[in-house]
Design a protein around this motif. Structure first.
Motif, PDB file in Angstrom:
ATOM      1  N   LEU A  36       2.681  -6.541  11.216  1.00  0.00           N
ATOM      2  CA  LEU A  36       1.353  -5.560  10.813  1.00  0.00           C
ATOM      3  C   LEU A  36       1.579  -4.113  10.384  1.00  0.00           C
ATOM      4  N   LEU A  37       2.240  -3.539  10.957  1.00  0.00           N
ATOM      5  CA  LEU A  37       2.798  -2.281  10.863  1.00  0.00           C
ATOM      6  C   LEU A  37       3.420  -2.122   9.304  1.00  0.00           C
ATOM      7  N   GLU A  38       4.233  -3.097   9.037  1.00  0.00           N
ATOM      8  CA  GLU A  38       4.399  -2.803   7.403  1.00  0.00           C
ATOM      9  C   GLU A  38       3.633  -2.951   6.526  1.00  0.00           C
ATOM     10  N   MET A  39       2.354  -3.679   7.091  1.00  0.00           N
ATOM     11  CA  MET A  39       1.225  -4.542   6.126  1.00  0.00           C
ATOM     12  C   MET A  39       0.498  -3.124   6.042  1.00  0.00           C
ATOM     13  N   GLY A  40       0.461  -1.870   6.685  1.00  0.00           N
ATOM     14  CA  GLY A  40      -0.464  -0.855   6.930  1.00  0.00           C
ATOM     15  C   GLY A  40      -0.887  -0.715   7.841  1.00  0.00           C
ATOM     16  N   CYS A  41      -1.279  -1.695   8.947  1.00  0.00           N
ATOM     17  CA  CYS A  41      -2.094  -1.492   9.511  1.00  0.00           C
ATOM     18  C   CYS A  41      -1.678  -1.058  10.548  1.00  0.00           C
ATOM     19  N   ILE A  42      -1.971   0.750  10.526  1.00  0.00           N
ATOM     20  CA  ILE A  42      -0.639   1.826  11.857  1.00  0.00           C
ATOM     21  C   ILE A  42      -2.323   2.675  12.157  1.00  0.00           C
ATOM     22  N   PRO A  43      -2.004   2.493  13.871  1.00  0.00           N
ATOM     23  CA  PRO A  43      -2.846   3.014  14.747  1.00  0.00           C
ATOM     24  C   PRO A  43      -3.290   4.897  13.887  1.00  0.00           C
ATOM     25  N   GLY A  44      -4.925   4.855  13.905  1.00  0.00           N
ATOM     26  CA  GLY A  44      -5.705   5.924  13.323  1.00  0.00           C
ATOM     27  C   GLY A  44      -6.288   5.965  11.472  1.00  0.00           C
ATOM     28  N   GLU A  45      -4.986   4.027  11.227  1.00  0.00           N
ATOM     29  CA  GLU A  45      -6.529   3.641   9.874  1.00  0.00           C
ATOM     30  C   GLU A  45      -7.435   3.665   9.701  1.00  0.00           C
ATOM     31  N   GLU A  46      -8.418   3.811   9.158  1.00  0.00           N
ATOM     32  CA  GLU A  46      -9.270   2.904   8.408  1.00  0.00           C
ATOM     33  C   GLU A  46      -9.732   1.245   8.160  1.00  0.00           C
ATOM     34  N   VAL A  47     -10.291   0.626   9.174  1.00  0.00           N
ATOM     35  CA  VAL A  47     -10.102  -1.036   8.666  1.00  0.00           C
ATOM     36  C   VAL A  47     -11.446  -1.740   8.404  1.00  0.00           C
ATOM     37  N   LYS A  48     -11.035  -2.213   7.513  1.00  0.00           N
ATOM     38  CA  LYS A  48     -12.482  -2.794   7.505  1.00  0.00           C
ATOM     39  C   LYS A  48     -12.990  -4.118   6.854  1.00  0.00           C
ATOM     40  N   THR A  60     -10.598 -11.380   5.327  1.00  0.00           N
ATOM     41  CA  THR A  60     -10.065 -10.488   4.566  1.00  0.00           C
ATOM     42  C   THR A  60     -10.169  -9.432   4.618  1.00  0.00           C
ATOM     43  N   ILE A  61      -9.478  -8.829   5.005  1.00  0.00           N
ATOM     44  CA  ILE A  61      -9.583  -7.366   5.275  1.00  0.00           C
ATOM     45  C   ILE A  61      -9.344  -5.844   4.746  1.00  0.00           C
ATOM     46  N   ILE A  62      -9.240  -5.175   4.338  1.00  0.00           N
ATOM     47  CA  ILE A  62      -8.828  -3.789   3.204  1.00  0.00           C
ATOM     48  C   ILE A  62      -8.719  -2.630   4.134  1.00  0.00           C
ATOM     49  N   VAL A  63      -7.477  -2.564   4.406  1.00  0.00           N
ATOM     50  CA  VAL A  63      -6.584  -0.750   5.278  1.00  0.00           C
ATOM     51  C   VAL A  63      -5.726  -0.682   4.185  1.00  0.00           C
ATOM     52  N   ASN A  64      -5.915   0.771   4.519  1.00  0.00           N
ATOM     53  CA  ASN A  64      -5.155   1.817   3.221  1.00  0.00           C
ATOM     54  C   ASN A  64      -5.375   1.587   2.167  1.00  0.00           C
ATOM     55  N   ASP A  65      -6.418   0.635   1.164  1.00  0.00           N
ATOM     56  CA  ASP A  65      -6.565   0.485  -0.150  1.00  0.00           C
ATOM     57  C   ASP A  65      -6.173  -0.711  -0.492  1.00  0.00           C
ATOM     58  N   TYR A  66      -5.324  -1.551   1.314  1.00  0.00           N
ATOM     59  CA  TYR A  66      -4.921  -2.669  -0.108  1.00  0.00           C
ATOM     60  C   TYR A  66      -5.692  -3.907   1.030  1.00  0.00           C
ATOM     61  N   THR A  67      -5.985  -4.895   0.022  1.00  0.00           N
ATOM     62  CA  THR A  67      -6.868  -6.116   1.280  1.00  0.00           C
ATOM     63  C   THR A  67      -5.679  -7.023   1.045  1.00  0.00           C
ATOM     64  N   LEU A  68      -5.942  -7.474   2.899  1.00  0.00           N
ATOM     65  CA  LEU A  68      -5.372  -8.123   4.072  1.00  0.00           C
ATOM     66  C   LEU A  68      -5.859  -9.170   3.800  1.00  0.00           C
TER      67      LEU A  68
END
Length: 82
Positions: A36-48, A60-68
């Motif tokens: 998850l960290l490698e995919m950009g799910c880093i504490p402090g980041e906004e997720v939608k 599907t979620i959007i985190v750090n301008d990426y859709t996962l």
């Protein structure tokens, strides 16, 4: 007993509704955390939460301008700040 209540009350990405946002607090699964960290799910980041499959899994979620795309059990390990 109090600790168990706090864990139950803490919201995860799995609990979001479509379009709802949250700030990542922590990751609870040590084995999945690196992925998850490698995919950009880093504490402090906004997720939608972007969308859910017709049967609810995956999402599907959007985190750090990426859709996962994540399974619900993966999403449940991403805890959000209250």
């Amino acid at each position: 007993m109090k600790q168990r209540q706090v864990q139950q009350e803490q919201k995860s990405v799995r609990d979001l509704k479509i379009g709802e946002k949250g700030i990542i607090c922590c990751l609870t699964d040590p084995e999945m955390s690196l992925k998850l960290l490698e995919m950009g799910c880093i504490p402090g980041e906004e997720v939608k939460l972007n969308s859910r499959a017709p049967l609810g899994d995956p999402i599907t979620i959007i985190v750090n301008d990426y859709t996962l795309s994540l399974r619900l059990d993966e999403a449940a390990t991403i805890k959000l700040k209250a």
